[in-house]
Design a protein around this motif. Structure first.
Motif, PDB file in Angstrom:
ATOM      1  N   GLU A  64       2.397 -11.164   3.424  1.00 16.38           N
ATOM      2  CA  GLU A  64       3.379 -11.754   2.513  1.00 16.38           C
ATOM      3  C   GLU A  64       2.708 -12.463   1.353  1.00 16.38           C
ATOM      4  N   ARG A  65       1.656 -13.240   1.659  1.00 15.95           N
ATOM      5  CA  ARG A  65       0.983 -14.023   0.624  1.00 15.95           C
ATOM      6  C   ARG A  65       0.281 -13.133  -0.403  1.00 15.95           C
ATOM      7  N   ARG A  66      -0.361 -12.062   0.068  1.00 16.49           N
ATOM      8  CA  ARG A  66      -1.105 -11.175  -0.831  1.00 16.49           C
ATOM      9  C   ARG A  66      -0.261 -10.012  -1.345  1.00 16.49           C
ATOM     10  N   LYS A  67       1.008  -9.955  -0.948  1.00 17.03           N
ATOM     11  CA  LYS A  67       1.919  -8.891  -1.397  1.00 17.03           C
ATOM     12  C   LYS A  67       1.321  -7.503  -1.122  1.00 17.03           C
ATOM     13  N   LEU A  68       0.898  -7.299   0.122  1.00 14.56           N
ATOM     14  CA  LEU A  68       0.195  -6.069   0.471  1.00 14.56           C
ATOM     15  C   LEU A  68       1.089  -4.837   0.406  1.00 14.56           C
ATOM     16  N   ARG A  69       2.388  -5.022   0.476  1.00 12.12           N
ATOM     17  CA  ARG A  69       3.266  -3.848   0.395  1.00 12.12           C
ATOM     18  C   ARG A  69       3.182  -3.172  -0.965  1.00 12.12           C
ATOM     19  N   VAL A  70       2.846  -3.932  -1.984  1.00 15.50           N
ATOM     20  CA  VAL A  70       2.808  -3.350  -3.334  1.00 15.50           C
ATOM     21  C   VAL A  70       1.417  -3.377  -3.951  1.00 15.50           C
ATOM     22  N   ASN A  71       0.489  -4.146  -3.407  1.00 12.19           N
ATOM     23  CA  ASN A  71      -0.870  -4.196  -3.947  1.00 12.19           C
ATOM     24  C   ASN A  71      -1.751  -3.141  -3.281  1.00 12.19           C
ATOM     25  N   GLY A  72      -2.779  -2.688  -4.002  1.00 13.00           N
ATOM     26  CA  GLY A  72      -3.646  -1.646  -3.479  1.00 13.00           C
ATOM     27  C   GLY A  72      -2.857  -0.363  -3.273  1.00 13.00           C
ATOM     28  N   SER A  73      -3.123   0.299  -2.149  1.00 13.18           N
ATOM     29  CA  SER A  73      -2.385   1.525  -1.823  1.00 13.18           C
ATOM     30  C   SER A  73      -1.043   1.227  -1.182  1.00 13.18           C
ATOM     31  N   GLY A  74      -0.779  -0.046  -0.938  1.00 13.27           N
ATOM     32  CA  GLY A  74       0.447  -0.436  -0.251  1.00 13.27           C
ATOM     33  C   GLY A  74       0.260  -0.358   1.258  1.00 13.27           C
ATOM     34  N   THR A  75       0.575  -1.435   1.962  1.00  8.08           N
ATOM     35  CA  THR A  75       0.320  -1.504   3.402  1.00  8.08           C
ATOM     36  C   THR A  75       1.574  -1.922   4.158  1.00  8.08           C
ATOM     37  N   SER A 123      18.913   3.239   2.654  1.00  5.87           N
ATOM     38  CA  SER A 123      17.557   2.710   2.749  1.00  5.87           C
ATOM     39  C   SER A 123      16.598   3.495   1.863  1.00  5.87           C
ATOM     40  N   LEU A 124      15.603   2.782   1.337  1.00  7.84           N
ATOM     41  CA  LEU A 124      14.532   3.425   0.588  1.00  7.84           C
ATOM     42  C   LEU A 124      13.440   3.892   1.533  1.00  7.84           C
ATOM     43  N   ILE A 125      12.807   5.013   1.223  1.00  5.47           N
ATOM     44  CA  ILE A 125      11.644   5.471   1.976  1.00  5.47           C
ATOM     45  C   ILE A 125      10.432   4.691   1.473  1.00  5.47           C
ATOM     46  N   PRO A 126       9.687   4.015   2.353  1.00  9.76           N
ATOM     47  CA  PRO A 126       8.545   3.214   1.898  1.00  9.76           C
ATOM     48  C   PRO A 126       7.501   4.062   1.164  1.00  9.76           C
ATOM     49  N   ALA A 127       6.943   3.482   0.114  1.00 16.22           N
ATOM     50  CA  ALA A 127       5.922   4.186  -0.668  1.00 16.22           C
ATOM     51  C   ALA A 127       4.518   3.883  -0.191  1.00 16.22           C
ATOM     52  N   GLN A 128       4.368   2.970   0.757  1.00 19.20           N
ATOM     53  CA  GLN A 128       3.038   2.544   1.195  1.00 19.20           C
ATOM     54  C   GLN A 128       2.278   3.698   1.855  1.00 19.20           C
ATOM     55  N   LYS A 129       0.960   3.753   1.578  1.00 17.35           N
ATOM     56  CA  LYS A 129       0.115   4.804   2.131  1.00 17.35           C
ATOM     57  C   LYS A 129      -0.682   4.335   3.343  1.00 17.35           C
ATOM     58  N   ARG A 130      -0.771   3.017   3.542  1.00  9.24           N
ATOM     59  CA  ARG A 130      -1.558   2.490   4.657  1.00  9.24           C
ATOM     60  C   ARG A 130      -0.647   1.961   5.762  1.00  9.24           C
ATOM     61  N   ARG A 131      -1.124   2.103   6.999  1.00 11.24           N
ATOM     62  CA  ARG A 131      -0.441   1.542   8.158  1.00 11.24           C
ATOM     63  C   ARG A 131      -1.464   0.774   8.987  1.00 11.24           C
ATOM     64  N   VAL A 132      -1.090  -0.430   9.401  1.00 12.71           N
ATOM     65  CA  VAL A 132      -1.939  -1.228  10.278  1.00 12.71           C
ATOM     66  C   VAL A 132      -1.178  -1.471  11.573  1.00 12.71           C
TER      67      VAL A 132
END
Length: 230
Positions: A146-157, A112-121
């Motif tokens: 999913e629609r806005r691709k938040l995992r990779v957009n911005g700081s990643g969520t 598994s990859l360690i997620p790079a996202q900096k935000r958690r909701v």
């Protein structure tokens, strides 16, 4: 599907939680299209009383957010209590059973990859929040993610459900990290603004945010801007 239902002018499948189109989006699309009425048939097994409570509250809220163009809306009773349920179930499962895939002993799972996202909701799934429609809020957030691709957009969520987050009087509640911002009375339009302004724009949405003051707080007015401009 409508061809099998001669008294139905139009039929659509949608999702009350995560999945597209959502029930809310489907109803917003159907309103104002000249239909005499809308019938919602929940395919929920077993039918929980809380689901019908949520459905009633959500329909009222969506109609208040978008006040024009609605035909009468009805909700079908528990499908499992219908006399047609047993033959329907039998026809559905006939010949459909498959053997489960069994992983042999000793086979290691993939890496598994360690997620790079900096935000958690975190979306609260405590009792008060569930009664206030947290499942619908969760589904809307996941669809937007999913629609806005938040995992990779911005700081990643990354998003997750949580047990009780604390301020039950502000239900439904969600919390955004790393700031730790609490949002209360969250609705779908609120989610849209929080995504746009906070998760992608790094600005706390004060209209829905609650700060730790050391004193008990009540939910502020539910007058919230409509993100669709309707």
């Amino acid at each position: 599907m409508a061809a099998l239902l001669p008294d139905v002018a139009h039929a659509i499948s949608c999702f009350s939680e995560q999945g597209q189109p959502s029930l809310r989006d489907a109803l917003l699309d159907l309103r104002g299209r000249g239909f005499a009425s809308i019938l919602v048939v929940p395919l929920v097994l077993p039918m929980e009383p809380s689901f019908m409570n949520w459905m009633t509250k959500s329909l009222k809220r969506w109609q208040a957010e978008h006040p024009s163009g609605w035909p009468p809306i009805r909700v079908a009773h528990d499908i499992a209590k219908s006399p047609h349920f047993e033959p329907l179930l039998a026809a559905t499962v006939a010949g459909a059973a498959i053997a489960p895939v069994v992983v042999p002993d000793g086979v290691k799972p993939e890496a598994s990859l360690i997620p790079a996202q900096k935000r958690r909701v975190l979306v609260c799934e405590g009792g008060a929040c569930n009664a206030a429609g947290a499942d619908a809020i969760w589904g809307h957030l996941r669809n937007v993610q999913e629609r806005r691709k938040l995992r990779v957009n911005g700081s990643g969520t990354m998003t997750a459900k949580s047990t009780c987050l604390g301020p039950c009087a502000l239900a439904p509640v969600m919390q955004v990290f790393p700031e730790g911002t609490y949002y209360g009375g969250v609705t779908e339009p609120a989610i849209d603004r929080i995504v746009e302004e906070h998760l992608l724009g790094d600005r706390v949405v004060d209209d829905f945010a609650y700060q730790p003051t050391g004193r008990k707080q009540r939910l502020r007015s539910k007058s919230q801007p409509d993100s669709t401009g309707d």
